[in-house]
Each structure stands twice: as structure tokens, then as C-alpha cells.
Design a protein around this motif. Structure first.
Motif, short mmCIF file in Angstrom:
data_model
loop_
_atom_site.label_atom_id
_atom_site.label_comp_id
_atom_site.label_asym_id
_atom_site.label_seq_id
_atom_site.Cartn_x
_atom_site.Cartn_y
_atom_site.Cartn_z
N GLU A 155 -5.11 24.35 21.83
CA GLU A 155 -5.14 24.35 20.38
C GLU A 155 -3.91 23.66 19.80
N VAL A 199 -4.11 19.81 20.32
CA VAL A 199 -5.05 19.16 19.41
C VAL A 199 -4.45 19.11 18.00
N LEU A 200 -3.79 20.18 17.59
CA LEU A 200 -3.18 20.23 16.26
C LEU A 200 -2.10 19.15 16.12
N TRP A 201 -1.27 19.00 17.14
CA TRP A 201 -0.19 18.02 17.11
C TRP A 201 -0.74 16.60 17.11
N SER A 202 -1.71 16.34 17.93
CA SER A 202 -2.31 15.00 17.99
C SER A 202 -2.94 14.63 16.66
N GLY A 203 -3.62 15.59 16.03
CA GLY A 203 -4.22 15.33 14.73
C GLY A 203 -3.18 15.08 13.66
N PHE A 204 -2.07 15.82 13.74
CA PHE A 204 -1.00 15.63 12.76
C PHE A 204 -0.39 14.24 12.88
N ALA A 239 -1.75 11.59 14.06
CA ALA A 239 -2.73 10.55 13.76
C ALA A 239 -3.17 10.56 12.30
N SER A 240 -2.75 11.55 11.52
CA SER A 240 -3.21 11.65 10.14
C SER A 240 -2.65 10.51 9.29
N GLY A 285 -2.62 22.82 9.40
CA GLY A 285 -2.12 21.68 10.14
C GLY A 285 -0.93 21.00 9.49
#
Length: 269
Positions: A40, A43-48, A50-51, A189
Motif C-alpha cells: 500500500e 503504491v501511494l508513493w509511486s502515485g504521488f 507520478a501525479s 495521498g
């Protein structure tokens, strides 16, 4: 002497960095991650990372400080543009500029309209580092204020869970041996806190972000409130965004400053 001290308050408020000798800081209290939480957090860090991040900011802000026995606030306008462009104007209650400043990756110009004086120098100068420490380079200022991580930084991080289980801490070390900690809320996030320690373990800066504003057209987000505290700062600094005009990059002319010809000019070391 008093004019000099007051003049030195606006830029630390802008840059969120008034760094003194400091003392050893405290690292966040964390819990080890189990396999599910580790996935979890990743995934949260990767999404942050890439935002979508804004390329620029044009906004009215309110700077507040309670530092070194001085307490107050001032209205200001700020323009920031990646990678390292800055324009700042502190205004009096009638909207007249008290102090103007522009900077890029290598140089700055500061104009004090109150005394008719101009300071010029490099962003690697002793004068500039009396306001902004060497640990925060010109290219890093945008993200420190905007609640993001510079591109290419923090590619290898250690993941941990905070003791209240509200989110995750991510920490890494940069090329200057500075240790960075970033806290992401597990629900939104959003980056809610950043900590920066030097190689000796002294707290360089602590930032808390809140009230994120999302532009409906572009989807860009920017923190509406920034609070700066820490053992290396003798007080509290705040940046309250009052109005965001645009996230659109502007021409280079917006970041040039030509002072009145009768002002005195000082080239500072």
C-alpha cells in the motif's frame, strides 16, 4: 540596525527557512510494515511522484512570523516557476511594494523601496545563504513551498508506517548527506509533512502542509497553508495562500527587475 533586522524577516518567511545553529532533532516515530502495508505504501508513493504538478504559481499570499521576538504578517504577491525562477513583492496596506526580489538558479536582485537600496549577488553567495541555507538549492525551493518532491529525487526510499496508522513515512538521503522525511496521508495521498536533517542530525527545517487547493481546469494542486516550525527555527513561520491567479508559466521578463536609477546598489558577497 532595526531596518536591517526587519528587512531580513520577509525572505525567510517566503522561503520558509530561517536557519540558526539548531540542536539535535527528533525523527518520526514509526512502525515496521507488514507485506500488505508495504505494498500500500509503495503504491501511494509511486502515485504521488507520478501525479501532475504545476509548472508555475502566481498568487497573493499572507506571510506571518513569530521569530526572534518579532511577530507580525504582511501581504505579498509571489510568482514561482520551475526550475528556479522567483519573483516576490511584500506590500503595505495600500498595496505599495515595500520590498521586491527576483532570483534564478544563479543570481538574485533585492530592492528595498523603503530605503532606496538594491542588493545584488549570486544564489551561492554568503549573503543569500544567510536567508536560504545551502541545503535548499534554487531548484528545490519550488517543491518545498508547493508540497512536492523534485523530479529525480527520492528514487530509493525506506518505507515505514506512522504510529497512528494514518499514513506512511518515506525517508532518503541526498548527495549532500541531508536526510529527508516525507509523510503521506493514506486516504488523500497528500504530502502533509516534510522534515530535513543535516549530517549531524540537526533539524534544518520542518514543514506542515494543509488546505490543498485544486485548480478545476488543470487539476494542479497547491497547499493553501504552510506552517514552518522546528528546533532550528526560533519561532513559527506561516504562508497562507489568499488567491491563486494562475499556474501558467510566464515570460522571462516577469523575473527581471530594473530598479530606479537613483537607488544605491550594493554587490553583496
Amino acid at each position: 540596525m532595526r531596518t536591517r533586522i526587519i528587512a531580513r524577516l520577509w525572505l525567510p518567511a517566503l522561503c520558509c527557512l530561517l536557519v540558526l545553529s539548531g540542536c539535535a532533532g527528533k525523527q518520526p516515530k514509526t512502525l515496521p510494515l507488514g507485506p500488505v502495508e508495504e505494498q500500500e505504501a509503495g503504491v501511494l508513493w509511486s502515485g504521488f511522484l507520478a501525479s501532475k504538478r504545476p509548472p508555475a504559481l502566481d498568487a497573493d499570499i499572507r506571510l506571518g512570523w513569530d521569530v526572534l521576538g518579532s511577530k507580525g504578517s504582511v501581504s505579498a504577491t509571489v510568482q514561482l516557476q520551475r526550475p528556479a525562477l522567483l519573483r516576490f513583492a511584500a506590500n503595505d496596506p495600500l498595496g505599495r511594494s515595500l520590498i521586491l526580489a527576483v532570483a534564478d538558479a544563479t543570481s538574485f536582485t533585492m530592492v528595498d523601496n523603503r530605503i532606496g537600496h538594491v542588493y545584488r549577488g549570486g544564489t551561492d553567495s554568503k549573503f543569500w545563504h544567510s536567508y536560504v541555507p545551502e541545503s535548499v538549492g534554487p531548484e528545490g525551493l519550488f517543491c518545498f513551498l508547493g508540497g512536492c518532491i523534485p523530479e529525480g529525487e527520492a528514487q530509493q526510499v525506506t518505507l515505514e508506517q506512522d504510529v497512528e496508522r494514518k499514513g506512511f513515512w518515506y525517508h532518503w538521503q541526498d548527495k549532500q548527506s541531508m536526510r529527508h522525511y516525507a509523510f503521506l496521508d493514506r486516504r488523500s495521498g497528500e504530502l502533509q509533512q516534510r522534515l530535513l536533517f543535516d549530517a549531524r542530525g540537526d533539524t534544518v527545517l520542518e514543514l506542515r502542509y494543509s488546505d490543498y487547493r485544486r485548480d478545476p481546469a488543470s487539476g494542479y494542486v497547491w497547499p493553501g497553508h504552510l506552517r514552518i516550525t522546528g528546533e532550528a527555527i526560533t519561532g513559527t513561520l506561516t504562508v497562507q495562500v489568499e488567491k491563486i491567479y494562475s499556474h501558467t508559466p510566464q515570460g522571462a521578463a516577469a523575473f527581471r527587475l530594473v530598479p530606479p536609477p537613483h537607488f544605491t546598489v550594493e554587490q553583496v558577497p
